[in-house]
Design a protein around this motif. Structure first.
Motif, PDB file in Angstrom:
ATOM      1  N   TRP A  81       2.190   8.044  -8.693  1.00  0.00           N
ATOM      2  CA  TRP A  81       1.864   6.214  -7.968  1.00  0.00           C
ATOM      3  C   TRP A  81       2.933   4.900  -8.120  1.00  0.00           C
ATOM      4  CZ3 TRP A  81      -1.552   7.469  -3.660  1.00  0.00           C
ATOM      5  CH2 TRP A  81      -2.130   8.713  -3.852  1.00  0.00           C
ATOM      6  N   LEU A  82       2.623   4.103  -7.070  1.00  0.00           N
ATOM      7  CA  LEU A  82       3.741   3.218  -7.735  1.00  0.00           C
ATOM      8  C   LEU A  82       3.333   1.664  -7.381  1.00  0.00           C
ATOM      9  CD1 LEU A  82       7.027   3.510  -5.573  1.00  0.00           C
ATOM     10  CD2 LEU A  82       6.401   4.807  -8.341  1.00  0.00           C
ATOM     11  N   ASN A  83       2.670   0.850  -8.414  1.00  0.00           N
ATOM     12  CA  ASN A  83       2.061  -0.668  -8.179  1.00  0.00           C
ATOM     13  C   ASN A  83       2.860  -0.944  -6.568  1.00  0.00           C
ATOM     14  OD1 ASN A  83       0.197  -1.982  -8.394  1.00  0.00           O
ATOM     15  ND2 ASN A  83       1.744  -3.028 -10.543  1.00  0.00           N
ATOM     16  N   ALA A  84       3.912  -1.311  -6.885  1.00  0.00           N
ATOM     17  CA  ALA A  84       4.661  -2.454  -6.078  1.00  0.00           C
ATOM     18  C   ALA A  84       5.621  -1.658  -5.161  1.00  0.00           C
ATOM     19  CB  ALA A  84       5.669  -2.836  -6.748  1.00  0.00           C
ATOM     20  N   GLY A  85       5.960  -2.427  -4.172  1.00  0.00           N
ATOM     21  CA  GLY A  85       6.748  -1.324  -2.968  1.00  0.00           C
ATOM     22  C   GLY A  85       6.036  -1.755  -1.767  1.00  0.00           C
ATOM     23  N   GLY A  86       4.819  -1.893  -1.762  1.00  0.00           N
ATOM     24  CA  GLY A  86       4.415  -2.659  -0.342  1.00  0.00           C
ATOM     25  C   GLY A  86       3.699  -3.388   0.167  1.00  0.00           C
ATOM     26  N   ASP A  87       2.928  -3.514   0.696  1.00  0.00           N
ATOM     27  CA  ASP A  87       2.087  -5.542   0.789  1.00  0.00           C
ATOM     28  C   ASP A  87       1.522  -6.047   0.237  1.00  0.00           C
ATOM     29  OD1 ASP A  87       3.650  -5.448   3.803  1.00  0.00           O
ATOM     30  OD2 ASP A  87       1.747  -4.757   4.906  1.00  0.00           O
ATOM     31  N   GLU A  88       0.872  -5.021  -0.786  1.00  0.00           N
ATOM     32  CA  GLU A  88      -0.378  -5.272  -2.449  1.00  0.00           C
ATOM     33  C   GLU A  88      -0.102  -4.795  -3.210  1.00  0.00           C
ATOM     34  OE1 GLU A  88      -4.106  -3.302  -0.579  1.00  0.00           O
ATOM     35  OE2 GLU A  88      -3.236  -5.371  -0.260  1.00  0.00           O
ATOM     36  N   LEU A  89      -0.161  -5.124  -4.655  1.00  0.00           N
ATOM     37  CA  LEU A  89       0.418  -3.895  -5.529  1.00  0.00           C
ATOM     38  C   LEU A  89      -1.465  -3.374  -5.527  1.00  0.00           C
ATOM     39  CD1 LEU A  89       1.180  -6.677  -8.252  1.00  0.00           C
ATOM     40  CD2 LEU A  89       2.518  -5.298  -6.958  1.00  0.00           C
ATOM     41  N   ARG A  90      -1.270  -2.171  -6.139  1.00  0.00           N
ATOM     42  CA  ARG A  90      -1.923  -1.055  -5.909  1.00  0.00           C
ATOM     43  C   ARG A  90      -2.572  -1.467  -7.423  1.00  0.00           C
ATOM     44  NH1 ARG A  90      -1.916   3.729  -3.805  1.00  0.00           N
ATOM     45  NH2 ARG A  90       0.528   3.886  -3.435  1.00  0.00           N
ATOM     46  N   TRP A  91      -2.273  -1.818  -8.186  1.00  0.00           N
ATOM     47  CA  TRP A  91      -3.072  -1.986  -9.261  1.00  0.00           C
ATOM     48  C   TRP A  91      -2.991  -3.318  -9.290  1.00  0.00           C
ATOM     49  CZ3 TRP A  91       0.065   2.097 -10.932  1.00  0.00           C
ATOM     50  CH2 TRP A  91      -0.485   3.177  -9.599  1.00  0.00           C
ATOM     51  N   PRO A  92      -3.598  -4.413  -8.783  1.00  0.00           N
ATOM     52  CA  PRO A  92      -2.996  -5.980  -9.266  1.00  0.00           C
ATOM     53  C   PRO A  92      -3.266  -7.318 -10.699  1.00  0.00           C
ATOM     54  CG  PRO A  92      -4.871  -5.545  -7.608  1.00  0.00           C
ATOM     55  CD  PRO A  92      -4.496  -4.509  -8.523  1.00  0.00           C
ATOM     56  N   GLU A  93      -3.793  -6.605 -11.332  1.00  0.00           N
ATOM     57  CA  GLU A  93      -4.073  -6.451 -12.583  1.00  0.00           C
ATOM     58  C   GLU A  93      -3.274  -6.277 -13.476  1.00  0.00           C
ATOM     59  OE1 GLU A  93      -8.597  -7.228 -12.840  1.00  0.00           O
ATOM     60  OE2 GLU A  93      -7.798  -5.599 -11.667  1.00  0.00           O
ATOM     61  N   LEU A  94      -2.318  -5.642 -13.183  1.00  0.00           N
ATOM     62  CA  LEU A  94      -0.548  -4.572 -13.838  1.00  0.00           C
ATOM     63  C   LEU A  94       0.671  -5.382 -13.289  1.00  0.00           C
ATOM     64  CD1 LEU A  94      -2.052  -1.567 -14.590  1.00  0.00           C
ATOM     65  CD2 LEU A  94      -2.193  -3.205 -16.094  1.00  0.00           C
ATOM     66  N   PRO A  95       1.168  -5.019 -14.047  1.00  0.00           N
ATOM     67  CA  PRO A  95       2.972  -6.045 -13.784  1.00  0.00           C
ATOM     68  C   PRO A  95       3.076  -4.452 -12.640  1.00  0.00           C
ATOM     69  CG  PRO A  95       2.884  -5.070 -16.022  1.00  0.00           C
ATOM     70  CD  PRO A  95       1.328  -4.916 -15.431  1.00  0.00           C
ATOM     71  N   ASP A  96       4.116  -5.479 -11.644  1.00  0.00           N
ATOM     72  CA  ASP A  96       4.280  -5.221 -10.828  1.00  0.00           C
ATOM     73  C   ASP A  96       5.039  -3.608 -10.755  1.00  0.00           C
ATOM     74  OD1 ASP A  96       4.249  -7.726  -9.721  1.00  0.00           O
ATOM     75  OD2 ASP A  96       5.637  -7.758  -8.938  1.00  0.00           O
ATOM     76  N   ASP A  97       6.058  -2.963 -12.587  1.00  0.00           N
ATOM     77  CA  ASP A  97       6.871  -2.117 -12.643  1.00  0.00           C
ATOM     78  C   ASP A  97       5.640  -0.988 -12.482  1.00  0.00           C
ATOM     79  OD1 ASP A  97       5.895  -3.269 -15.161  1.00  0.00           O
ATOM     80  OD2 ASP A  97       8.636  -3.134 -15.683  1.00  0.00           O
ATOM     81  N   ALA A  98       4.723  -0.864 -13.201  1.00  0.00           N
ATOM     82  CA  ALA A  98       4.172   0.024 -13.327  1.00  0.00           C
ATOM     83  C   ALA A  98       3.799   1.151 -12.707  1.00  0.00           C
ATOM     84  CB  ALA A  98       2.432  -0.222 -13.740  1.00  0.00           C
ATOM     85  N   TYR A  99       3.661   2.391 -13.105  1.00  0.00           N
ATOM     86  CA  TYR A  99       3.420   3.370 -12.331  1.00  0.00           C
ATOM     87  C   TYR A  99       2.506   4.566 -12.631  1.00  0.00           C
ATOM     88  CZ  TYR A  99       7.873   5.793 -14.415  1.00  0.00           C
ATOM     89  OH  TYR A  99       8.738   5.902 -15.690  1.00  0.00           O
ATOM     90  N   ALA A 100       2.506   5.612 -12.309  1.00  0.00           N
ATOM     91  CA  ALA A 100       0.892   6.725 -13.409  1.00  0.00           C
ATOM     92  C   ALA A 100       0.552   7.950 -12.520  1.00  0.00           C
ATOM     93  CB  ALA A 100      -0.443   5.625 -12.738  1.00  0.00           C
ATOM     94  N   MET A 101       0.867   8.880 -13.303  1.00  0.00           N
ATOM     95  CA  MET A 101       0.200  10.289 -13.125  1.00  0.00           C
ATOM     96  C   MET A 101      -1.553   9.585 -13.248  1.00  0.00           C
ATOM     97  SD  MET A 101       1.719  12.567 -16.824  1.00  0.00           S
ATOM     98  CE  MET A 101       3.612  11.890 -16.557  1.00  0.00           C
TER      99      MET A 101
END
Length: 423
Positions: free
Chosen positions: A361-381
């Protein structure tokens, strides 16, 4: 929804989760039933019993749909459906936990006592709020700086990652690509697809959940996903039979069935043999990473259930996160190419949600951040009950949160709180 399918789900889930919880995680009977009840009040009617000599768990719902699961050393618990003789024959040499410092081993020699106290306070706060955080671990600059556990859990407790297994499965695919046994643009992946348009589905589309296959991810009795996990011999067969409804790459659709197709591809690439698949897992991953508190479970047919069934301690989960943060290498071993790791955390090209990489799962790349309080480059299992291994490359940080949250865990806010303690 029929009563029969509801009972099948209840007893299949009950037997499988109870078996693994008891013989892998080490939970007592009350905790197992509490964990099951978090899914449905119906578990008050499910009877669960154990045979500790044979390491089996049994479940039935008012006498309906009796189901059992069996624990086997090295490969965990599998539902007793069909012919499981190949599982009985698997031979695994247990990995001894190294006393070297993490990540070479399991010793946590870099704990920052001040940070540790603050992370422990977050765990206590979580559990006072009913979130059931069981492990919270913080890696900064390649070192475990803090690690706190909930009451009744400790450093070596293996936790079910649920869908975090999807990311691990993708990493196995990435490793086989690195070994030149697979290619990203490869299609015509399965014999069953050779006579129709599904032969055009390529490996990258599977990795990005944009295969175009029609798979019902709804977790309701009788759905594709519940049949796949809780009362089917071959988990991958459900998605294998799914029709194509979109062109590959066009439409993102989160699908556990897609991941189990990747697991099936790994299995077939390794020779279609249960022992060879398990040998690969241990020799190429668990041993070089000294993941001594980890178990990846197969379905009754012998194929690893990549969508859902890997158990690991928080330090072991963190090692997988560190592999990604390091561009594919750890402990002197290169598991993945740097190019694959970069692509794995890049947006997909679907027309509906690009914020998903290669089963991450990626934080950025769309119209809004998935986890708004985390850096844009965050990504997760990420997995059910709010399991998460969060990688933040710009901060050189991995955060592992494991638990059993029936209600949505405020991942963005809580992990931002952890991150603020590091600055």
């Amino acid at each position: 929804m029929s009563l029969g399918s509801a009972a099948d789900v209840a007893t299949g889930l009950g037997a499988k989760i109870a078996c693994s919880a008891r013989y892998i995680t080490g939970l007592d009977e009350d905790q197992v039933m509490a964990d099951l009840a978090s899914y449905s009040p119906a578990y008050a009617l499910v009877e669960v019993a154990y045979d500790d000599d044979r390491k089996k768990a049994y479940a039935n719902l008012l006498g309906l749909s009796p189901m059992s699961a069996t624990f086997r050393d090295g490969i965990g618990c599998t539902l007793d459906i069909g012919n499981t003789k190949a599982l009985d024959a698997v031979n695994i040499a247990a990995i001894a936990a190294s006393e070297e410092a993490w990540p070479l081993g399991s010793e946590l020699t870099d704990i920052d006592t001040e940070l540790q106290a603050k992370v422990a306070a977050i765990v206590a706060e979580d559990n006072a709020q009913g979130f059931q955080t069981r492990s919270l671990l913080v890696v900064k600059n390649g070192k475990v700086m803090a690690y706190a556990t909930g009451e009744g859990f400790e450093q070596h407790t293996p936790h079910l990652g649920w869908s975090m297994g999807k990311s691990v499965t993708a990493m196995m695919v990435g490793n086989l690509i690195h070994q030149k046994q697979l290619e990203l643009n490869e299609n015509n992946l399965f014999e069953a697809w050779q006579q129709d348009d599904r032969r055009e589905i390529d490996l990258e589309s599977l990795l990005q959940m944009s295969s175009g296959l029609d798979f019902d991810e709804t977790y309701a009795p009788g759905s594709d996903s519940t049949r796949m996990l809780f009362y089917t011999y071959s988990a991958s067969d459900i998605a294998m039979q799914s029709p194509l409804i979109y062109s590959p790459g066009e439409h993102f659709s989160y699908s556990s069935g897609t991941t189990n197709l990747l697991s099936r591809l790994v299995y077939e690439t390794l020779g279609g043999n249960v022992q060879q698949q398990i040998d690969y897992l241990y020799e190429q991953w668990f041993e070089p990473l000294n993941m001594a508190q980890s178990t990846f479970e197969p379905d009754p047919s012998g194929v690893l259930v990549g969508s859902s069934y890997i158990y690991a301690s928080a330090p072991d989960w963190a090692k997988l996160g560190q592999v990604m943060l390091n561009g594919g290498a750890l402990n002197g071993t290169r598991f993945l190419s740097e190019d694959w790791v970069a692509k794995a955390q890049s947006p997909n090209v679907s027309n509906n949600d690009p914020r998903y990489g290669y089963q991450f799962w990626l934080n950025a790349g769309g119209d809004e951040l998935r986890w708004p309080e985390l850096p844009d480059d965050a990504y997760a299992m990420s997995g059910n009950r709010s399991q998460v291994v969060m990688m933040i490359p710009s901060q050189d940080v991995v955060i592992v949160r494991l638990g059993w949250s029936a209600d949505p865990y405020p991942t963005s806010r809580k992990l931002a709180q952890v991150l603020s303690l590091l600055n």
